[in-house]
Design an enzyme around this catalytic site. Structure first.
Site, short mmCIF file in Angstrom:
data_model
loop_
_atom_site.label_atom_id
_atom_site.label_comp_id
_atom_site.label_asym_id
_atom_site.label_seq_id
_atom_site.Cartn_x
_atom_site.Cartn_y
_atom_site.Cartn_z
N HIS A 58 0.80 -1.23 0.00
CA HIS A 58 0.00 0.00 0.00
C HIS A 58 0.83 1.28 0.00
CE1 HIS A 58 -3.27 -2.68 1.30
NE2 HIS A 58 -2.49 -3.12 2.26
C1 BDR Z 1 -2.23 0.43 5.80
O1 BDR Z 1 -2.29 -0.11 7.11
C2 BDR Z 1 -1.02 -0.51 7.54
O2 BDR Z 1 -1.08 -1.75 8.13
C3 BDR Z 1 -0.13 -0.49 6.33
O3 BDR Z 1 1.20 -0.15 6.67
C4 BDR Z 1 -0.77 0.54 5.44
O4 BDR Z 1 -0.30 1.82 5.73
C5 BDR Z 1 -3.05 -0.44 4.87
O5 BDR Z 1 -4.35 -0.53 5.33
#
Ligand code: BDR
Ligand code: CA
Length: 322
Positions: free
Chosen positions: A247
């Site tokens: 992400h």
């Molecule tokens: C987001 O949540 C975190 O666990 C990850 O690093 C990312 O920023 C994805 O939902």
């Protein structure tokens, strides 16, 4: 021309790839990192961030530690539990060598305020964790909102949540902070939600290609991606198994080339009270708020992403430097 950015991270496995992309891509200059409570405690997030920067040979990039909890709540909407899905995807400590690097301060919020107040060049703010530090900066400095030229947020979702059925983790983890940030009136806000990051999910072949570069960043990115693929396959499988989103790195990639995401300019609000929906980003795709409540568009929301272009940025950033 290189683009300057500050990354606000809760370093975990995808934040780590985002940091490496921001620190190593030729078109970017990573001015600093601020850390926040999120994937793990803020102390672990700081240590993970320092370990990443040390491992890839960028020890001079300053790291400032930020908030230990959400701005309005004692804890997340539900307390963090070891062994939950998030901790299985990230773990508390990244599997990298220990570092002797230390955070420059425990006052990330002050660092953000001062850096943007004194900036002579444009610096983009890229929060890829819960938005606690950014909301605190808004609360402390009335000029912060106008001093920051651009914000690119990894967070939220339109279609579905990953922390609850309704909410994405970063927004869910500090919904009041997120509501402040979306409502603040920043000049330009781009949101990179799950809807986009899943379209740029990568597979083992991508990890192998990064590893083949033989660089620290290539090897670390491959390790994190393979770990993410195994975790997603076992707990949150994608429609095609063997893929996982990274992400946070997609939000950084959007600064290298905006066309890596497809956006629409819409109004976004954050639910802060719903018992089933707390932390949901309510994205007005049908322009209902503008028509009936006169709330104008405030955010460029990414609904799509170009996987090949995204991977090409990782591939070039993590290849050996000439
Ligand atoms: C987001 O949540 C975190 O666990 C990850 O690093 C990312 O920023 C994805 O939902
Ligand atoms: Ca993150």
């Amino acid at each position: 021309m290189t683009k300057k950015l500050i990354l606000d991270v809760d370093t975990g496995t995808d934040d780590a790839v985002a940091i490496m992309l921001a620190a190593l891509h030729d078109d970017l200059e990573l001015v600093g990192c601020t850390t926040v409570n999120g994937n793990t405690s803020v102390e672990n997030c700081t240590e993970n961030t320092l370990k990443v920067l040390d491992y890839i040979g960028m020890p001079k990039i300053p790291v400032h530690q930020g908030l230990t909890r959400p701005i309005a709540r004692q804890d997340f909407p539900e307390p963090r539990k070891e062994g939950d899905q998030g901790s299985r995807i990230h773990g508390p400590k990244l599997p990298l060598p220990d570092t002797s690097l230390k955070a420059k301060s425990n006052n990330a919020v002050e660092y953000l305020i001062e850096t943007f107040r004194n900036a002579t060049d444009e610096i983009a703010l890229v929060p890829v964790g819960p938005l606690s530090n950014i909301a605190a900066a808004l609360a402390l400095d009335p000029d912060f909102v106008k001093n920051v030229p651009e914000v690119v947020i990894m967070g939220g979702s339109h279609g579905w949540g990953n922390r609850t059925a309704a909410a994405e983790f970063n927004i869910w983890a500090d919904p009041e902070a997120a509501a402040m940030v979306f409502g603040a009136g920043f000049r330009k806000v781009t949101m990179v939600p799950l809807d986009a990051t899943y379209q740029a999910a990568l597979c083992t072949a991508h990890a192998d290609a990064l590893e083949a570069h033989g660089t620290p960043a290539g090897k670390a990115a491959a390790t994190f991606l393979k770990h993410r693929i195994a975790s997603y396959d076992s707990i949150q499988p994608l429609p095609t198994k063997g893929y996982a989103p990274i992400h946070d790195a997609l939000a950084v990639a959007a600064l290298i080339a905006p066309e890596v995401i497809d956006t629409k300019f819409l109004h976004v609000d954050v639910e802060t009270v719903g018992t089933l929906t707390v932390g949901r980003t309510v994205i007005d795709t049908q322009v209902r708020t503008e028509a009936f409540r006169r709330k104008p568009a405030n955010c460029h929301v990414a609904f799509g992403a170009n996987r090949d272009l995204f991977f090409s940025f990782l591939n070039s950033a993590f290849s050996p430097k000439a």
